[in-house]
Structure formats: structure tokens, C-alpha cells
Design a protein around this motif. Structure first.
Motif, short mmCIF file in Angstrom:
data_model
loop_
_atom_site.label_atom_id
_atom_site.label_comp_id
_atom_site.label_asym_id
_atom_site.label_seq_id
_atom_site.Cartn_x
_atom_site.Cartn_y
_atom_site.Cartn_z
N LEU A 149 0.81 -1.23 0.00
CA LEU A 149 0.00 0.00 0.00
C LEU A 149 0.84 1.27 0.00
CD1 LEU A 149 -2.79 -1.03 2.54
CD2 LEU A 149 -2.98 -0.89 0.05
N ASP A 150 2.15 1.14 -0.06
CA ASP A 150 3.01 2.32 0.01
C ASP A 150 2.76 3.36 -1.07
OD1 ASP A 150 4.31 1.98 2.37
OD2 ASP A 150 6.10 1.04 1.53
N VAL A 163 -2.16 8.35 8.36
CA VAL A 163 -1.74 7.04 7.90
C VAL A 163 -1.88 6.09 9.09
CG1 VAL A 163 0.16 5.65 7.01
CG2 VAL A 163 -0.16 8.00 6.20
N VAL A 164 -2.73 5.10 8.94
CA VAL A 164 -3.04 4.19 10.05
C VAL A 164 -2.06 3.01 10.03
CG1 VAL A 164 -4.81 2.75 11.10
CG2 VAL A 164 -5.45 4.86 9.94
N ASN A 165 -1.45 2.76 11.17
CA ASN A 165 -0.46 1.69 11.29
C ASN A 165 -0.90 0.64 12.30
OD1 ASN A 165 1.60 2.72 9.54
ND2 ASN A 165 2.07 4.25 11.09
N PRO A 166 -0.40 -0.59 12.15
CA PRO A 166 -0.67 -1.62 13.16
C PRO A 166 0.05 -1.29 14.46
CG PRO A 166 0.93 -2.41 11.58
CD PRO A 166 0.44 -1.09 11.06
N PRO A 167 -0.31 -1.94 15.56
CA PRO A 167 0.22 -1.57 16.87
C PRO A 167 1.69 -1.87 17.08
CG PRO A 167 -1.14 -3.53 17.04
CD PRO A 167 -1.33 -3.00 15.66
N SER A 168 2.25 -2.81 16.31
CA SER A 168 3.64 -3.22 16.54
C SER A 168 4.45 -3.07 15.26
CB SER A 168 3.68 -4.67 17.04
OG SER A 168 2.90 -4.82 18.20
N LEU A 212 -9.66 -1.61 -0.42
CA LEU A 212 -10.35 -2.64 0.37
C LEU A 212 -9.69 -2.85 1.73
CD1 LEU A 212 -10.96 -5.30 -2.42
CD2 LEU A 212 -12.69 -3.87 -1.31
N ALA A 213 -8.44 -2.40 1.89
CA ALA A 213 -7.73 -2.56 3.16
C ALA A 213 -8.42 -1.75 4.25
CB ALA A 213 -6.28 -2.12 3.02
N PRO A 214 -8.59 -2.30 5.45
CA PRO A 214 -9.24 -1.55 6.54
C PRO A 214 -8.57 -0.21 6.81
CG PRO A 214 -9.02 -3.84 7.15
CD PRO A 214 -8.27 -3.68 5.87
N SER A 215 -7.25 -0.15 6.75
CA SER A 215 -6.54 1.10 7.03
C SER A 215 -6.86 2.16 5.97
CB SER A 215 -5.03 0.86 7.07
OG SER A 215 -4.56 0.33 5.85
N MET A 216 -7.16 1.72 4.75
CA MET A 216 -7.52 2.65 3.70
C MET A 216 -8.98 3.10 3.84
SD MET A 216 -4.95 3.24 1.58
CE MET A 216 -3.89 3.32 3.01
N ARG A 217 -9.86 2.14 4.09
CA ARG A 217 -11.29 2.45 4.17
C ARG A 217 -11.58 3.48 5.25
NH1 ARG A 217 -12.36 -3.31 3.86
NH2 ARG A 217 -12.98 -3.26 6.05
N SER A 218 -10.95 3.32 6.42
CA SER A 218 -11.24 4.23 7.52
C SER A 218 -10.79 5.65 7.22
CB SER A 218 -10.58 3.72 8.81
OG SER A 218 -9.17 3.68 8.65
N VAL A 219 -9.65 5.78 6.55
CA VAL A 219 -9.14 7.12 6.22
C VAL A 219 -9.97 7.75 5.11
CG1 VAL A 219 -7.18 8.41 5.30
CG2 VAL A 219 -6.81 6.61 7.00
N ILE A 220 -10.26 7.00 4.06
CA ILE A 220 -11.03 7.53 2.94
C ILE A 220 -12.41 7.99 3.40
CG2 ILE A 220 -12.12 6.94 0.75
CD1 ILE A 220 -9.10 7.41 0.58
N ILE A 228 -9.75 13.36 -1.70
CA ILE A 228 -9.65 12.00 -2.24
C ILE A 228 -9.27 12.05 -3.72
CG2 ILE A 228 -10.93 9.89 -2.79
CD1 ILE A 228 -12.62 10.44 -0.29
N GLU A 229 -9.89 12.95 -4.45
CA GLU A 229 -9.57 13.09 -5.87
C GLU A 229 -8.13 13.53 -6.08
OE1 GLU A 229 -11.09 12.29 -8.77
OE2 GLU A 229 -12.34 11.21 -7.34
N LEU A 230 -7.67 14.47 -5.23
CA LEU A 230 -6.28 14.91 -5.34
C LEU A 230 -5.33 13.76 -5.02
CD1 LEU A 230 -4.09 17.02 -5.71
CD2 LEU A 230 -4.46 17.73 -3.31
N LEU A 231 -5.65 12.99 -3.99
CA LEU A 231 -4.83 11.84 -3.64
C LEU A 231 -4.76 10.87 -4.81
CD1 LEU A 231 -3.33 10.06 -1.56
CD2 LEU A 231 -5.57 9.17 -0.84
N LYS A 232 -5.88 10.62 -5.43
CA LYS A 232 -5.93 9.69 -6.55
C LYS A 232 -5.06 10.17 -7.71
CE LYS A 232 -9.35 7.09 -9.23
NZ LYS A 232 -10.81 6.89 -9.46
N VAL A 233 -5.11 11.47 -7.98
CA VAL A 233 -4.30 12.05 -9.05
C VAL A 233 -2.81 11.89 -8.74
CG1 VAL A 233 -3.61 14.24 -10.12
CG2 VAL A 233 -6.04 13.68 -9.85
#
Length: 262
Positions: A149-150, A163-168, A212-220, A228-233
Motif C-alpha cells: 500500500l506504500d 496514515v493508520v499503522n498496526p500496533p507493533s 479494500l484494506a481496513p486502514s484505507m477504508r477508515s481514512v477515505i 480523495i480526488e487529489l490523492l488519486k491524481v
């Protein structure tokens, strides 16, 4: 960067987004392990069974126990062909529901940064593996630019988005993996990097798959449509398509293996 506990609860979404990546890296990982056939395996954090299926196909185990905290993921796994030989149950990586010395190999595919206390997870894998058996994992190099997802996460940081990261997260570093395995008392500890490539039919397929990743869905969901459109561009510009419109890029995982002392 925000940190939170993340978990996939949609087996089909995981299959499309991460299952493909997992099996690409998993094949190289299993070749590196060079495990014998007819062994008993535990797949900790098996999710929807993408890696478990690969394990069954390539390693000819006598038994595989898949453990995961998501019943929805396990339900997906139980519908796989691998379920003829693998058993899938609810379980916690830090408190595995098995006695000591139960398995020949313990593995954890793309999971260890999501375990709140990785050292406990490694200790549990070590506990349930017999003396001389193997304890292993592979995980995306999330701090070294290897995460699938980078391409999106880099542009999110540049725009000041969360940017949502896992706990460890630190547990994705190859040197931290080596330290965890050494601290668990394992011997013959080895590490390696695994690089894989994936091609998407076009940018839209890459974009919808990645979201589809949970970290992406929550931020979007919490981001303004214009952003969102700017990010996509910005992401599209960073991933130029080839002459046929295909998008190809690489991801890199860190792997570690060690033996339970005899």
C-alpha cells in the motif's frame, strides 16, 4: 502517524487485496524454509486461508491448524480446498490453544505487526513446536518501503492525511525480527528479504483493490471528496502505466526462521 489495531473481517475483500500478494511472497518463503513433507503445522493469524492453501499445496503436511481472531475470515478459509486437510479455529496469537510440543512447524504470514505484544506471539509459537522444529514468519517491510500500500500511503503523508499503522510496526524490521527470534531462545536464526511484483489491469483496478484494506477504508471515509480526488491524481502520477495501461510495481517482505533447541 496514528496507530491502531487493525483486522480484516471480510475474507473476499482480503482475497482480492492481500491474498494475491500473500501467495506471491509465500511461495518464495516456503521454498526458503525447505521444510520436509508429512509435518504438522500451525498457521498463526491464518486469516482467510490464502497462505494456508499455499502451504497445503506445496508442503504436503499431515495436518495444518489455522488460528485467527476473525470468525468471518475463518468462514472464508473453511470454504477453500485446503480445508480438506486444514482445520481453522478461533484463537489468539498470544495464547495459542494447544499444548507444548504439538507441532513441527509454526508460521505466521503477514501478521506479526498486528500482534499487540510480538514477543508473546513468538514465545507461544516456540512453546507449541517440538524440539528441533521450526518457527517462522514473513511480513512486509512496512518501515522500509516494502508495503504493497506504500504508493498510496506515501502520497497520504505528503498531503498531511492520517496514515493508520498496526500496533507493533517495528516488528516489520528485519533486525527486530532477528532480535525477537533470538530472545525467544531459538537457534539457527536466519533472515532474508523477499521481493515480488504484481500487475494490475489498469489504475482503477489497483485503486479499488487497494482501498479494500481496513486502514484505507477508515481514512477515505473521513476524507473530503476533493482531497480523495487529489490523492488519486497524485498516486496515479507516481505509478505510470505501460503501453497497455497495466500497472506493475513491487513489494518487499522480511522473513525469519529459527529452530527450537533440542
Amino acid at each position: 502517524m496514528a496507530e491502531t489495531q487493525l483486522r480484516f473481517d471480510d475474507g473476499a475483500a482480503y482475497e482480492r487485496m492481500m491474498g494475491n500478494w500473500s501467495q506471491r511472497a509465500g511461495g518464495i518463503f516456503l521454498d526458503w524454509l525447505a521444510a520436509a513433507s508429512d509435518l504438522k503445522w500451525i498457521d498463526v493469524g491464518c486469516g482467510n486461508g490464502a497462505f494456508t492453501e499455499l502451504l497445503v499445496e506445496r508442503c504436503a503436511p499431515t495436518l495444518v491448524n489455522g488460528i485467527d481472531p476473525s470468525e468471518a475470515q475463518l468462514n472464508f478459509a473453511r470454504k477453500r480446498l485446503a480445508a480438506r486437510q486444514a482445520k481453522f479455529d478461533l484463537g489468539d496469537a498470544m495464547a495459542l490453544p494447544f499444548p507444548a510440543d504439538e507441532f513441527d512447524v509454526a508460521t505466521m504470514a503477514l501478521v506479526i505487526p498486528f500482534v499487540p505484544e510480538p514477543i508473546k506471539g513468538v514465545a507461544e509459537m516456540t512453546r507449541v513446536v517440538r524440539p528441533g522444529g521450526m518457527v517462522t514468519t514473513y511480513i512486509w517491510d512496512m518501515l522500509g518501503g516494502g508495503f504493497p500500500l506504500d504508493p498510496i500511503r506515501i502520497e497520504m503523508r505528503a498531503m498531511g492525511l492520517t496514515v493508520v499503522n498496526p500496533p507493533s510496526l517495528e516488528a516489520s524490521r528485519i533486525e527486530v525480527l532477528r532480535e525477537l527470534w533470538t530472545r525467544a531462545g531459538l537457534s539457527e536464526v536466519e533472515t532474508r528479504e523477499i521481493t515480488v511484483h504484481r500487475t494490475f489491469p489498469d489504475f482503477e483496478d489497483f485503486w479499488t483493490t487497494s482501498l479494500l484494506a481496513p486502514s484505507m477504508r477508515s481514512v477515505i471515509a473521513a476524507t473530503a471528496p476533493d482531497d480523495i480526488e487529489l490523492l488519486k491524481v497524485r498516486v496515479r502520477a507516481s505509478l505510470p502505466a505501460d503501453a497497455t495501461g497495466h500497472i506493475t510495481y513491487s513489494a518487499r517482505a522480511n522473513a525469519v526462521k529459527g529452530r527450537v533447541p533440542k
